[in-house]
Design an enzyme around this catalytic site. Structure first.
Site, PDB file in Angstrom:
ATOM      1  N   LYS A 181       0.831  -1.208   0.000  1.00 30.63           N
ATOM      2  CA  LYS A 181       0.000   0.000   0.000  1.00 30.63           C
ATOM      3  C   LYS A 181       0.868   1.262   0.000  1.00 30.63           C
ATOM      4  CE  LYS A 181      -1.773  -1.523   3.749  1.00 30.63           C
ATOM      5  NZ  LYS A 181      -2.519  -1.798   4.997  1.00 30.63           N
ATOM      6  N   THR A 218      -7.012   9.638   8.680  1.00 33.07           N
ATOM      7  CA  THR A 218      -6.637   8.377   8.041  1.00 33.07           C
ATOM      8  C   THR A 218      -6.524   7.237   9.056  1.00 33.07           C
ATOM      9  OG1 THR A 218      -4.317   9.031   8.210  1.00 33.07           O
ATOM     10  CG2 THR A 218      -5.406   9.438   6.088  1.00 33.07           C
ATOM     11  N   GLY A 220      -7.294   3.944  10.596  1.00 30.30           N
ATOM     12  CA  GLY A 220      -7.999   2.731  10.168  1.00 30.30           C
ATOM     13  C   GLY A 220      -8.111   2.534   8.670  1.00 30.30           C
ATOM     14  N   THR A 221      -7.332   3.286   7.894  1.00 32.96           N
ATOM     15  CA  THR A 221      -7.427   3.138   6.427  1.00 32.96           C
ATOM     16  C   THR A 221      -7.040   1.722   5.993  1.00 32.96           C
ATOM     17  OG1 THR A 221      -5.232   4.133   6.307  1.00 32.96           O
ATOM     18  CG2 THR A 221      -7.094   5.548   5.752  1.00 32.96           C
ATOM     19  N   GLY A 222      -5.980   1.173   6.625  1.00 30.64           N
ATOM     20  CA  GLY A 222      -5.518  -0.162   6.238  1.00 30.64           C
ATOM     21  C   GLY A 222      -6.541  -1.230   6.574  1.00 30.64           C
ATOM     22  N   CYS A 223      -7.178  -1.121   7.755  1.00 30.83           N
ATOM     23  CA  CYS A 223      -8.207  -2.100   8.169  1.00 30.83           C
ATOM     24  C   CYS A 223      -9.385  -2.048   7.206  1.00 30.83           C
ATOM     25  CB  CYS A 223      -8.699  -1.786   9.578  1.00 30.83           C
ATOM     26  SG  CYS A 223      -7.395  -1.685  10.800  1.00 30.83           S
TER      27      CYS A 223
HETATM   28  N1  LIG Z   1      -3.788  10.499   2.127  1.00 25.71           N
HETATM   29  C1  LIG Z   1      -4.279   9.525   1.372  1.00 25.71           C
HETATM   30  N2  LIG Z   1      -4.920   9.812   0.209  1.00 25.71           N
HETATM   31  C2  LIG Z   1      -5.427   8.838  -0.557  1.00 25.71           C
HETATM   32  N3  LIG Z   1      -5.351   7.523  -0.252  1.00 25.71           N
HETATM   33  C3  LIG Z   1      -4.731   7.164   0.883  1.00 25.71           C
HETATM   34  C4  LIG Z   1      -4.159   8.130   1.769  1.00 25.71           C
HETATM   35  N4  LIG Z   1      -3.626   7.477   2.840  1.00 25.71           N
HETATM   36  C5  LIG Z   1      -3.850   6.170   2.634  1.00 25.71           C
HETATM   37  N5  LIG Z   1      -4.495   5.958   1.446  1.00 25.71           N
HETATM   38  C6  LIG Z   1      -4.924   4.664   0.907  1.00 25.71           C
HETATM   39  O1  LIG Z   1      -5.524   3.945   1.990  1.00 25.71           O
HETATM   40  C7  LIG Z   1      -5.199   2.555   1.898  1.00 25.71           C
HETATM   41  C8  LIG Z   1      -4.496   2.120   3.175  1.00 25.71           C
HETATM   42  O2  LIG Z   1      -3.136   2.519   3.086  1.00 25.71           O
HETATM   43  P1  LIG Z   1      -2.184   2.858   4.299  1.00 25.71           P
HETATM   44  O3  LIG Z   1      -0.795   2.771   3.745  1.00 25.71           O
HETATM   45  O4  LIG Z   1      -2.628   4.140   4.925  1.00 25.71           O
HETATM   46  O5  LIG Z   1      -2.513   1.660   5.286  1.00 25.71           O
HETATM   47  P2  LIG Z   1      -2.106   1.471   6.794  1.00 25.71           P
HETATM   48  O6  LIG Z   1      -0.873   2.257   7.116  1.00 25.71           O
HETATM   49  O7  LIG Z   1      -2.037   0.003   7.013  1.00 25.71           O
HETATM   50  O8  LIG Z   1      -3.324   2.093   7.597  1.00 25.71           O
HETATM   51  P3  LIG Z   1      -3.694   1.982   9.189  1.00 25.71           P
HETATM   52  O9  LIG Z   1      -2.463   1.496   9.900  1.00 25.71           O
HETATM   53  O10 LIG Z   1      -4.152   3.341   9.617  1.00 25.71           O
HETATM   54  O11 LIG Z   1      -4.833   1.031   9.290  1.00 25.71           O
HETATM   55  C9  LIG Z   1      -4.354   2.395   0.624  1.00 25.71           C
HETATM   56  O12 LIG Z   1      -5.199   2.057  -0.447  1.00 25.71           O
HETATM   57  C10 LIG Z   1      -3.754   3.780   0.445  1.00 25.71           C
HETATM   58  O13 LIG Z   1      -3.391   4.018  -0.901  1.00 25.71           O
HETATM   59  C1  LIG Z   2      -7.168  -2.736  16.820  1.00 22.87           C
HETATM   60  C2  LIG Z   2      -6.381  -2.083  15.764  1.00 22.87           C
HETATM   61  N1  LIG Z   2      -6.062  -2.786  14.653  1.00 22.87           N
HETATM   62  C3  LIG Z   2      -5.343  -2.208  13.674  1.00 22.87           C
HETATM   63  C4  LIG Z   2      -4.915  -0.894  13.773  1.00 22.87           C
HETATM   64  C5  LIG Z   2      -4.075  -0.271  12.672  1.00 22.87           C
HETATM   65  O1  LIG Z   2      -4.705   0.774  12.106  1.00 22.87           O
HETATM   66  C6  LIG Z   2      -5.277  -0.187  14.947  1.00 22.87           C
HETATM   67  N2  LIG Z   2      -4.900   1.106  15.115  1.00 22.87           N
HETATM   68  N3  LIG Z   2      -5.997  -0.803  15.912  1.00 22.87           N
END
Ligand SMILES: Nc1ncnc2c1ncn2[C@@H]1O[C@H](COP(=O)(O)OP(=O)(O)OP(=O)(O)O)[C@@H](O)[C@H]1O
Ligand SMILES: Cc1ncc(CO)c(N)n1
Length: 301
Positions: A181, A218, A220-223
């Site tokens: 990502k 942002t 929880g974007t990854g979840c």
């Molecule tokens: N500022 C942003 N603008 C557009 N898309 C974004 C942005 N930040 C994250 N994304 C998208 O959100 C999704 C999750 O990516 P990210 O790298 O933020 O995950 P993450 O770090 O695991 O998130 P988290 O740890 O908060 O759950 C990807 O599809 C990424 O491209």
């Molecule tokens: C419980 C939980 N899972 C995943 C993440 C990563 O975003 C978080 N902040 N908290």
């Protein structure tokens, strides 16, 4: 919004931690499944005391408590796709990986959660090797962010080229598809600042990009992204179409919450936005989401 066959609803199981703040973890996963008209179920691995400012406490559940939840679900309800998120430590990883090997015949999306946005570890750093040895081999799709891809490979992932190199290395451990990502990486292409997710499978790269949104909302974007992929897979969608739908969904969810006043730190995203689907995703291409639809961009591939 969606039509489901009479009597049948797709089912998605999330195995993850609880976020008391409601923006990440189990809460994000179930809200996302609901928005894709998928029936969501959960096996909770840990309870976190958490808000938009950070993580104040982590309370892991025992492997037995995790396993009992998984058995209760498998013995009665069943599931069409699984997503794993925060697992906590190696003991939880062994338990969950063995359960999935024995009982799961469906796609498995592994989000290898290691650290929360504020820096609190959600996986014991000594247990990264357990992810590599036990979780990667059972994953259909794995979705590391840049720091997680670095931890899994030893490559310092800071650019698109390093995302690609890390994806190839991670694929060697068994997952069918790797999505590195781009949320943590600034990528300028054709004079636009984009967030680019690199997908690697069967020796080919496919790229899903969207304009980088200037916002701190942002959490929880990854979840949300990984549970959207799992929800689409539960509905029977092809993996690349599922990833495209998830990318469009998270883009809209970040946009939807940019003016929200929820919390004082990294606010959550808006899980109530509408999903966008597309069926025509070809491996090896570069796709750009414009907020409404996907555009194929041969000029920047
Ligand atoms: N500022 C942003 N603008 C557009 N898309 C974004 C942005 N930040 C994250 N994304 C998208 O959100 C999704 C999750 O990516 P990210 O790298 O933020 O995950 P993450 O770090 O695991 O998130 P988290 O740890 O908060 O759950 C990807 O599809 C990424 O491209
Ligand atoms: C419980 C939980 N899972 C995943 C993440 C990563 O975003 C978080 N902040 N908290």
């Amino acid at each position: 919004m969606f039509k489901t066959t009479a009597g049948h609803i797709a089912r998605m199981l999330t195995i993850a931690g609880s976020d008391s703040g409601g923006g990440a973890g189990i809460q994000a996963d179930l809200k996302t499944a609901h928005q894709f008209a998928v029936y969501g179920m959960s096996a909770i691995t840990a309870i976190t005391a958490q808000n938009t400012l950070g993580v104040q406490g982590v309370f892991p559940l025992s492997p037995d408590a995790i396993l009992q939840q998984l058995r209760s679900i498998a013995d009665d309800l069943g599931f069409d796709a699984v997503k794993t998120g925060m697992l906590g430590d190696a003991a939880a990883i062994y338990t969950i990986a063995s359960f999935l090997t024995e009982r799961a015949t469906c796609p498995i999306v592994v989000d290898p959660v290691m650290v929360a946005k504020g820096g609190t570890p959600l996986l014991d750093p000594a247990d990264v090797q357990a992810v590599i040895e036990h979780l990667l081999p059972v994953a259909t799709i794995i979705t590391p962010n840049a720091p997680e891809a670095s931890a899994l490979t030893g490559i310092d992932v800071q650019s698109l080229a390093e995302c690609k190199a890390a994806a190839v290395r991670i694929a060697e451990h068994g997952p069918q598809m790797v999505v590195v990502k781009g949320g943590h990486i600034a990528t300028d292409i054709a004079e636009r600042e984009l967030s680019v997710d690199v997908v690697y499978a069967n020796g080919r790269f496919t790229y899903f990009a969207a304009p980088r949104l200037q916002t701190a909302k942002t959490h929880g974007t990854g979840c949300t992204f990984s549970s959207a992929i799992a929800s689409c897979l539960a509905r029977g969608m092809e993996p690349l179409a599922a990833i495209a739908s998830a990318k469009a969904f998270i883009h809209r969810a970040i946009l939807g919450a940019r003016n929200w006043d929820v919390g004082h730190g990294h606010g959550p995203t808006d899980h109530s936005v509408q999903p966008v689907f597309t069926a025509n995703i070809a491996p090896g291409m570069f796709y750009l989401f414009d907020g409404e639809q996907w555009l194929e961009r041969n000029d920047i591939a």
